[in-house]
Design an enzyme around this catalytic site. Structure first.
Site, PDB file in Angstrom:
ATOM      1  N   GLU A 296       1.983  -0.155  -4.922  1.00 41.71           N
ATOM      2  CA  GLU A 296       0.991   0.746  -5.043  1.00 41.71           C
ATOM      3  C   GLU A 296       1.683   2.221  -5.214  1.00 41.71           C
ATOM      4  O   GLU A 296       1.988   2.568  -4.500  1.00 41.71           O
ATOM      5  CB  GLU A 296      -0.375   1.055  -4.251  1.00 41.71           C
TER       6      GLU A 296
ATOM      7  N   HIS B 269     -10.044  -0.630  -6.035  1.00 42.79           N
ATOM      8  CA  HIS B 269     -11.057  -0.107  -5.217  1.00 42.79           C
ATOM      9  C   HIS B 269     -11.101   1.197  -4.891  1.00 42.79           C
ATOM     10  O   HIS B 269     -11.883   1.941  -3.931  1.00 42.79           O
ATOM     11  CB  HIS B 269     -10.875  -1.179  -4.036  1.00 42.79           C
ATOM     12  N   ASP B 270     -10.303   2.128  -5.489  1.00 42.36           N
ATOM     13  CA  ASP B 270     -10.063   3.566  -5.110  1.00 42.36           C
ATOM     14  C   ASP B 270     -10.495   4.362  -6.518  1.00 42.36           C
ATOM     15  O   ASP B 270     -10.545   5.527  -6.188  1.00 42.36           O
ATOM     16  CB  ASP B 270      -8.683   3.792  -4.770  1.00 42.36           C
TER      17      ASP B 270
ATOM     18  N   ASP C 260       0.980  -1.124   0.082  1.00 39.57           N
ATOM     19  CA  ASP C 260       0.007  -0.171   0.169  1.00 39.57           C
ATOM     20  C   ASP C 260       0.732   1.223  -0.010  1.00 39.57           C
ATOM     21  O   ASP C 260       1.789   1.134   0.856  1.00 39.57           O
ATOM     22  CB  ASP C 260      -0.739  -0.256   1.385  1.00 39.57           C
TER      23      ASP C 260
HETATM   24  C1  GLC Z   1      -4.258   3.036  -0.724  1.00 37.40           C
HETATM   25  C2  GLC Z   1      -5.263   2.315  -0.608  1.00 37.40           C
HETATM   26  C3  GLC Z   1      -6.629   3.150  -0.078  1.00 37.40           C
HETATM   27  C4  GLC Z   1      -6.488   3.550   1.095  1.00 37.40           C
HETATM   28  C5  GLC Z   1      -5.042   4.326   1.128  1.00 37.40           C
HETATM   29  C6  GLC Z   1      -4.651   4.620   2.613  1.00 37.40           C
HETATM   30  O1  GLC Z   1      -4.220   4.084  -1.320  1.00 37.40           O
HETATM   31  O2  GLC Z   1      -5.590   1.655  -1.882  1.00 37.40           O
HETATM   32  O3  GLC Z   1      -7.891   2.477  -0.108  1.00 37.40           O
HETATM   33  O4  GLC Z   1      -7.654   4.333   1.696  1.00 37.40           O
HETATM   34  O5  GLC Z   1      -4.074   3.635   0.651  1.00 37.40           O
HETATM   35  O6  GLC Z   1      -4.138   3.330   3.334  1.00 37.40           O
END
Ligand code: GLC
Length: 535
Positions: free
Chosen positions: A268, A329-330, A205
């Site tokens: 990510e 999911h974002d 993440d």
């Molecule tokens: C990443 C996740 C997201 C989350 C964020 C904070 O971007 O994909 O869903 O809210 O990190 O952890």
């Protein structure tokens, strides 16, 4: 020329499928998906042909950010099951020849994690320096101007100890201090815990957030800021993200992975392509797959997409393996961004580009963003910036399995309402329909996994214009394929320069096209894409 004998690893040959566990399958009627639910659906995943499953976080969490606020890195949230359920799921995934990728959230913990409870208990607690504590600025306000991605300042005042702590996301998600070797050791141990269980990899993440400027310099204003944008985008996060030292941390994580056979890490990372490439690491000892989000972010226009695919291919380091993401999911779902017809074209693009594709659950049946009335909004990003339309709930709604009550997702009340179209857009209805999105996805995945040219073969651009993009897949000595996509609603045609380039349509968004011969002038209907098996 690529080496025919080259051995590719599972994460290069495979197709990744992201599951948002809250929304996949509920097994106990509480309206929230769980691990035994996922277990029940493994036959479906195997039938679909995906080879690796990535689960968004399943750990104990107060759920302020739906599991991205972790209070115990080595457990399972009771909503999702327990460690026995986890072991059973992992075993069954492996029995099917598939791999399991877990979400790892190293940048921040929950404010309820015992580490943070200790850290905030007093200034001289042994865990004080596990987080980013600083005195107030000269005016008594926050130490600098850094903003939270979810709105407001990134600094939260702590009355008890009289200092601020930094949180890139919610105040319930304090950022860890990765300059502290104790933090590094603790998180590398977390990785080992899951790797010892047999987990095949991690999706890390917000990897580019993990370490921040030691001098806490202010971020500069963003000259391109527009009022509709998230408040976070008012500044350019040049000192709070993407710091050079992050690569030392990634290397340490990589060393842990490399001490096990064939384990991998996805990062990510939301950064422009050139910066993204640095996350492959020096000599390829960084993330195996720094997530490539271009297809999520670019306007859906042939010239833009074609140019950026070529730029990405061109900038990849020698050791770097490409990857493509169409949904997560974002972000809004692809069907809602580009419409049903173009979503079919997008599926064909995702599954014929060179590199590992990631499919977001539900996209394979054309699920759309579900409008969630404001009173039902759950996502903190949506709640904190109510006038900006930033809620991520619409793309996180329950998987639509059949036309029965709650689409077969739960016997209880679903945690988020279901899409109104689930009577048509569901797995059962689409399984035997030759024209369905599901059939298209399954056939594309099958073809990709059968044909070395599509799975790992070379990529070469052939043509692009305002409407169309075309490219070749296949290396020396392989059966080659020509892929042509019309990213517009209008018919399009172009001439193939090479007169020897001829073949038969193998798979198309409109199945009627299959079997037709192609050569010389190629013409496509609006919203059409074809894969041509070349002679
Ligand atoms: C990443 C996740 C997201 C989350 C964020 C904070 O971007 O994909 O869903 O809210 O990190 O952890």
């Amino acid at each position: 020329m690529e080496d025919q004998q080259k051995k590719y690893l599972w994460w290069q040959e495979g197709v990744v499928y992201q599951i948002y566990p809250r929304s996949y399958q509920d097994s106990n009627g509480d309206g929230i998906g769980d691990l035994p639910g996922i277990l029940q659906r493994l036959d479906y995943l195997q039938w679909l042909g995906v080879t690796a499953v990535w689960l968004s976080p399943i750990y104990p969490s107060p759920m302020a950010d739906f599991g991205y606020d972790i209070s115990d890195y080595q457990g399972i949230h009771p909503l999702f099951g327990n460690l026995d359920d986890f072991d059973a799921l992992l075993r069954e995934i492996h029995n099917r020849g598939m791999k399991l990728i877990l979400d790892l959230v190293p940048n921040h913990t929950s404010d309820q994690h015992p580490w943070f409870l200790e850290s905030r208990s007093s200034r001289d607690n042994s865990k004080r320096h596990w987080y980013l504590w600083h005195d107030a600025g000269p005016d008594g306000g926050p130490p600098n101007n850094w903003l939270s991605v979810f709105g407001g300042s990134g600094w939260e005042w702590d009355e008890t100890t009289g200092q601020y702590y930094y949180h890139a996301f919610l105040k319930e998600q304090p950022d860890l201090n990765w300059r502290n070797p104790e933090v590094q050791k603790a998180m590398l141990d977390v990785m080992r815990f899951w790797l010892d269980k047999g987990v095949d990899g991690f999706r890390v993440d917000v990897m580019w957030h993990m370490i921040k400027d030691d001098g806490l310099r202010d971020n500069p204003p963003n000259p391109d800021y527009l009022p509709h944008m998230s408040t976070y985008e008012q500044l350019l996060p040049v000192y709070s993200t993407d710091q050079p030292e992050v690569h030392d941390l990634i290397l340490k994580m990589r060393e842990v992975l490399d001490s096990y056979p064939e384990r991998m890490m996805i990062g990510e990372i939301y950064l422009p392509i050139r910066q993204l490439m640095t996350y492959y690491g020096v000599d390829g000892r960084g993330a195996h797959l720094p997530f490539n989000f271009q297809l999520l972010q670019l306007p859906w226009e042939a010239p833009r997409i074609a140019a950026s695919v070529d730029q990405y291919e061109g900038l990849l380091p020698d050791h770097g393996w490409p990857n493509w993401v169409l949904g997560n999911h974002d972000q809004p779902r692809i069907t809602s961004r580009v419409g049903c017809e173009q979503a079919r074209v997008a599926a064909l693009l995702l599954l014929t580009l060179r590199g590992t594709p990631t499919v977001y659950y539900g996209d394979e049946i054309g699920m759309r963003d579900v409008p969630i009335p404001f009173a039902e909004v759950q996502d903190p990003q949506g709640l904190n910036m109510p006038d900006k339309n930033l809620s991520r709930d619409p793309a996180r709604t329950p998987m639509q399995w059949d036309a029965g009550p709650n689409a077969g997702f739960t016997t209880g009340k679903p945690w988020l309402r279901l899409g109104a179209g689930f009577a048509r857009e569901n797995v059962k209805a689409q399984t035997d329909d030759p024209y369905s999105m599901l059939t298209l996805y399954r056939r594309l995945i099958t073809l990709r996994q059968q044909e070395p040219a599509l799975m790992t073969g070379a990529y070469a651009p052939v043509y692009s214009d305002q409407q169309v993009m075309a490219y070749l897949r296949g290396s020396e000595g392989q059966q080659r394929f020509l892929i042509v996509l019309n990213l517009s609603h209008r018919p399009a045609y172009f001439n193939l320069k090479d007169p020897d380039m001829q073949g038969t349509v193998e798979l198309a968004t409109a199945p009627e096209r299959e079997g037709m011969t192609v050569g010389g002038a190629v013409s496509l209907a609006g919203d059409e894409a074809i894969i041509v098996r070349l002679n």
